[in-house]
Design a protein around this motif. Sequence first.
Motif, PDB file in Angstrom:
ATOM      1  N   ILE A  54       0.820  -1.380   0.052  1.00 24.86           N
ATOM      2  CA  ILE A  54      -0.012   0.020  -0.035  1.00 24.86           C
ATOM      3  C   ILE A  54       0.916   1.267  -0.111  1.00 24.86           C
ATOM      4  O   ILE A  54       0.571   2.296  -0.705  1.00 24.86           O
ATOM      5  CB  ILE A  54      -0.808   0.044   1.267  1.00 24.86           C
ATOM      6  CG1 ILE A  54      -2.041  -1.155   0.934  1.00 24.86           C
ATOM      7  CG2 ILE A  54      -1.416   1.401   1.630  1.00 24.86           C
ATOM      8  CD1 ILE A  54      -2.922  -1.354   2.330  1.00 24.86           C
ATOM      9  N   PHE A  55       1.799   1.231   0.882  1.00 23.71           N
ATOM     10  CA  PHE A  55       2.901   2.495   0.697  1.00 23.71           C
ATOM     11  C   PHE A  55       3.439   2.372  -0.511  1.00 23.71           C
ATOM     12  O   PHE A  55       3.590   3.694  -1.238  1.00 23.71           O
ATOM     13  CB  PHE A  55       4.074   2.024   1.728  1.00 23.71           C
ATOM     14  CG  PHE A  55       4.838   3.230   1.771  1.00 23.71           C
ATOM     15  CD1 PHE A  55       4.713   4.361   2.715  1.00 23.71           C
ATOM     16  CD2 PHE A  55       6.338   3.131   1.235  1.00 23.71           C
ATOM     17  CE1 PHE A  55       5.647   5.342   2.738  1.00 23.71           C
ATOM     18  CE2 PHE A  55       7.197   4.395   1.144  1.00 23.71           C
ATOM     19  CZ  PHE A  55       6.753   5.535   2.154  1.00 23.71           C
ATOM     20  N   GLY A  56       3.818   1.382  -1.266  1.00 25.38           N
ATOM     21  CA  GLY A  56       4.139   1.467  -2.758  1.00 25.38           C
ATOM     22  C   GLY A  56       3.326   1.918  -3.556  1.00 25.38           C
ATOM     23  O   GLY A  56       3.433   2.937  -4.396  1.00 25.38           O
ATOM     24  N   MET A  57       1.863   1.589  -3.289  1.00 25.80           N
ATOM     25  CA  MET A  57       0.903   2.361  -4.180  1.00 25.80           C
ATOM     26  C   MET A  57       0.567   3.574  -3.969  1.00 25.80           C
ATOM     27  O   MET A  57       0.267   4.465  -4.983  1.00 25.80           O
ATOM     28  CB  MET A  57      -0.589   1.402  -3.643  1.00 25.80           C
ATOM     29  CG  MET A  57      -1.608   1.828  -4.224  1.00 25.80           C
ATOM     30  SD  MET A  57      -1.524   1.176  -6.177  1.00 25.80           S
ATOM     31  CE  MET A  57      -3.525   1.270  -6.457  1.00 25.80           C
ATOM     32  N   ILE A  58       0.785   4.124  -2.839  1.00 24.51           N
ATOM     33  CA  ILE A  58       0.720   5.595  -2.616  1.00 24.51           C
ATOM     34  C   ILE A  58       1.738   6.430  -3.444  1.00 24.51           C
ATOM     35  O   ILE A  58       1.597   7.331  -4.173  1.00 24.51           O
ATOM     36  CB  ILE A  58       0.750   5.868  -0.987  1.00 24.51           C
ATOM     37  CG1 ILE A  58      -0.404   5.311  -0.460  1.00 24.51           C
ATOM     38  CG2 ILE A  58       0.926   7.417  -0.875  1.00 24.51           C
ATOM     39  CD1 ILE A  58      -0.395   5.435   1.200  1.00 24.51           C
ATOM     40  N   LEU A  59       2.912   5.699  -3.266  1.00 19.92           N
ATOM     41  CA  LEU A  59       4.135   6.647  -4.072  1.00 19.92           C
ATOM     42  C   LEU A  59       3.904   6.396  -5.465  1.00 19.92           C
ATOM     43  O   LEU A  59       3.940   7.449  -6.159  1.00 19.92           O
ATOM     44  CB  LEU A  59       5.473   5.736  -3.623  1.00 19.92           C
ATOM     45  CG  LEU A  59       5.899   5.928  -2.207  1.00 19.92           C
ATOM     46  CD1 LEU A  59       7.353   5.211  -2.192  1.00 19.92           C
ATOM     47  CD2 LEU A  59       6.281   7.541  -2.093  1.00 19.92           C
ATOM     48  N   LEU A  60       3.491   5.166  -6.149  1.00 20.30           N
ATOM     49  CA  LEU A  60       3.009   5.242  -7.513  1.00 20.30           C
ATOM     50  C   LEU A  60       2.109   6.097  -7.903  1.00 20.30           C
ATOM     51  O   LEU A  60       2.110   6.596  -8.962  1.00 20.30           O
ATOM     52  CB  LEU A  60       2.947   3.770  -7.683  1.00 20.30           C
ATOM     53  CG  LEU A  60       2.541   3.313  -9.183  1.00 20.30           C
ATOM     54  CD1 LEU A  60       3.912   3.760 -10.149  1.00 20.30           C
ATOM     55  CD2 LEU A  60       2.308   1.948  -9.537  1.00 20.30           C
ATOM     56  N   GLY A  82      -6.618  10.534   0.799  1.00 22.53           N
ATOM     57  CA  GLY A  82      -6.980  10.340   2.054  1.00 22.53           C
ATOM     58  C   GLY A  82      -7.552   9.016   2.380  1.00 22.53           C
ATOM     59  O   GLY A  82      -7.226   8.363   3.684  1.00 22.53           O
ATOM     60  N   LEU A  83      -8.406   8.292   1.713  1.00 26.39           N
ATOM     61  CA  LEU A  83      -8.754   6.852   2.059  1.00 26.39           C
ATOM     62  C   LEU A  83      -7.729   6.190   1.927  1.00 26.39           C
ATOM     63  O   LEU A  83      -7.481   5.175   2.702  1.00 26.39           O
ATOM     64  CB  LEU A  83      -9.860   6.512   0.991  1.00 26.39           C
ATOM     65  CG  LEU A  83     -10.615   5.194   1.028  1.00 26.39           C
ATOM     66  CD1 LEU A  83     -11.072   5.175   2.682  1.00 26.39           C
ATOM     67  CD2 LEU A  83     -11.716   4.949   0.328  1.00 26.39           C
ATOM     68  N   ALA A  84      -6.825   6.197   0.941  1.00 24.84           N
ATOM     69  CA  ALA A  84      -5.565   5.232   0.765  1.00 24.84           C
ATOM     70  C   ALA A  84      -4.849   5.506   2.229  1.00 24.84           C
ATOM     71  O   ALA A  84      -4.231   4.264   2.779  1.00 24.84           O
ATOM     72  CB  ALA A  84      -4.598   5.526  -0.365  1.00 24.84           C
ATOM     73  N   VAL A  85      -4.631   6.660   2.765  1.00 22.66           N
ATOM     74  CA  VAL A  85      -3.583   6.871   3.870  1.00 22.66           C
ATOM     75  C   VAL A  85      -4.398   6.404   5.065  1.00 22.66           C
ATOM     76  O   VAL A  85      -3.989   5.775   6.062  1.00 22.66           O
ATOM     77  CB  VAL A  85      -3.264   8.214   3.804  1.00 22.66           C
ATOM     78  CG1 VAL A  85      -2.602   8.689   5.186  1.00 22.66           C
ATOM     79  CG2 VAL A  85      -2.405   8.833   2.645  1.00 22.66           C
ATOM     80  N   ALA A  86      -5.906   6.398   5.000  1.00 18.49           N
ATOM     81  CA  ALA A  86      -6.716   6.059   6.348  1.00 18.49           C
ATOM     82  C   ALA A  86      -6.323   4.562   6.524  1.00 18.49           C
ATOM     83  O   ALA A  86      -6.385   3.847   7.354  1.00 18.49           O
ATOM     84  CB  ALA A  86      -8.035   6.725   6.154  1.00 18.49           C
ATOM     85  N   ILE A  87      -6.628   3.869   5.145  1.00 15.48           N
ATOM     86  CA  ILE A  87      -6.438   2.551   5.156  1.00 15.48           C
ATOM     87  C   ILE A  87      -5.064   1.855   5.689  1.00 15.48           C
ATOM     88  O   ILE A  87      -4.873   1.065   6.312  1.00 15.48           O
ATOM     89  CB  ILE A  87      -6.715   1.916   3.856  1.00 15.48           C
ATOM     90  CG1 ILE A  87      -8.012   2.071   3.200  1.00 15.48           C
ATOM     91  CG2 ILE A  87      -6.487   0.331   3.601  1.00 15.48           C
ATOM     92  CD1 ILE A  87      -8.295   1.798   1.897  1.00 15.48           C
ATOM     93  N   TYR A  88      -3.996   2.581   5.095  1.00 10.59           N
ATOM     94  CA  TYR A  88      -2.614   2.392   5.667  1.00 10.59           C
ATOM     95  C   TYR A  88      -2.564   2.749   7.140  1.00 10.59           C
ATOM     96  O   TYR A  88      -1.981   1.651   7.841  1.00 10.59           O
ATOM     97  CB  TYR A  88      -1.616   3.046   5.065  1.00 10.59           C
ATOM     98  CG  TYR A  88      -0.288   3.105   5.509  1.00 10.59           C
ATOM     99  CD1 TYR A  88       0.626   2.092   5.044  1.00 10.59           C
ATOM    100  CD2 TYR A  88       0.190   4.130   6.284  1.00 10.59           C
ATOM    101  CE1 TYR A  88       1.896   2.021   5.357  1.00 10.59           C
ATOM    102  CE2 TYR A  88       1.493   4.006   6.833  1.00 10.59           C
ATOM    103  CZ  TYR A  88       2.167   3.089   6.491  1.00 10.59           C
ATOM    104  OH  TYR A  88       3.676   2.916   6.961  1.00 10.59           O
ATOM    105  N   GLY A  89      -3.034   3.614   7.542  1.00 12.05           N
ATOM    106  CA  GLY A  89      -2.934   4.058   8.902  1.00 12.05           C
ATOM    107  C   GLY A  89      -3.620   3.038  10.063  1.00 12.05           C
ATOM    108  O   GLY A  89      -3.072   2.614  11.072  1.00 12.05           O
ATOM    109  N   PHE A  90      -4.778   2.523   9.603  1.00 15.93           N
ATOM    110  CA  PHE A  90      -5.696   1.642  10.118  1.00 15.93           C
ATOM    111  C   PHE A  90      -4.914   0.379  10.252  1.00 15.93           C
ATOM    112  O   PHE A  90      -4.745  -0.425  11.477  1.00 15.93           O
ATOM    113  CB  PHE A  90      -6.892   1.525   9.507  1.00 15.93           C
ATOM    114  CG  PHE A  90      -8.033   0.803  10.378  1.00 15.93           C
ATOM    115  CD1 PHE A  90      -7.960   0.470  11.612  1.00 15.93           C
ATOM    116  CD2 PHE A  90      -9.099   0.069   9.637  1.00 15.93           C
ATOM    117  CE1 PHE A  90      -8.722  -0.284  12.319  1.00 15.93           C
ATOM    118  CE2 PHE A  90     -10.006  -0.619  10.143  1.00 15.93           C
ATOM    119  CZ  PHE A  90      -9.739  -1.013  11.367  1.00 15.93           C
TER     120      PHE A  90
END
Length: 353
Positions: free
Chosen positions: A25-31, A167-175
């Motif tokens: 997911i972190f890689g997904m956010i970067l990409l 925001g949703l991507a980061v929320a999923i990652y943080g959760f």
Amino acid sequence: MTSRHYLPQHDRSVALWLIACAVVIFGMILLGGVTRLTGSGLSMVEWRPLMGIIPPLSEAEWQAVFDKYRQFPEYQQINRGMSLDGFKVIFMYEYLHRVLGRLIGVLFFVPLLVFALRGMIRPGMLPRLLLLFVLGGCQGLLGWYMVQSGLVDRPSVSQYRLAAHLGLAVAIYGFMLWVILDLWRHPQRPAPSNDYRSGLGVGAVALVALVYLMILSGALVAGTDAGFAYSTWPKMGPTFVPEGLYAMEPAWLAAFEDVTTIQFNHRLFAYLLAALLVGFAVVVLQRETQPRIRWAALGVVAALTLQLVLGISTLLLHVPVPLAAAHQGGAVLLLSSTIFLAHTLLRRASAHA
């Protein structure tokens, strides 16, 4: 079903699986950031959830996809005259972004099913994991909803939809990170509720929320290309406070749509957040003796320093793609370190309970 064969040591296996998911997911956010920065996000004008995993395989298929792209505003207003080879480059960024999203879904769902059927998931944890899966599905729908906004009149996606998607991507990652920390540390005991320690935990959670809002602020900067408006620091042009702030009607709308106001607000938010994070870290270091907590506080300061350097460098060098992508990754890293500090303060060892 989840408790029949559950053993505490299963938590590590489940946590390792979630760590793998979080890394992807972190890689997904970067990409996703690179896709946005390279102007590749509107290159795929169709949403094909199942067949979309197969890219064009022949020159004729590539030409057909390119012909569809040429019917939309981005080609007609920005990339008119682009060659097929040039189109292939931007197409592949968006294609990889979408395929990685599907891969995350498989990487999450299949092990989840196996762990659940084998009863390896801690009692009470399955609803949280199912919620993560549902949120992941919503993220895919929200991504296409965002892309649609750039296929109508103007060749750029809505900054509001971009902020919601990120925001949703980061929320999923943080959760997911919080769930990982719960599993890794086996917090079967209640956290202490006496003296200042509870206050520090609540304060850390508040800082997590502020870092998250800062990331949303950055999404507005990205969605409006406000980072290109002023490439000077600490001043914006010749002055610290630029002319034209909140000049729109109504004035509040400038915070979301005027590039000068958006960049100024993002800078001020960064200064305020930096002061709060450093101040909180100092308080933690003064009051806490546990090495784990002290290292967590120092980790927040280190991540903050890196993020500030990346942000200022991105501005001064006029938003180069590698630095801007690193700045987005640094924001997630700062969020991760703040979540770790909050979790550590709230989930103490039993010796302090």
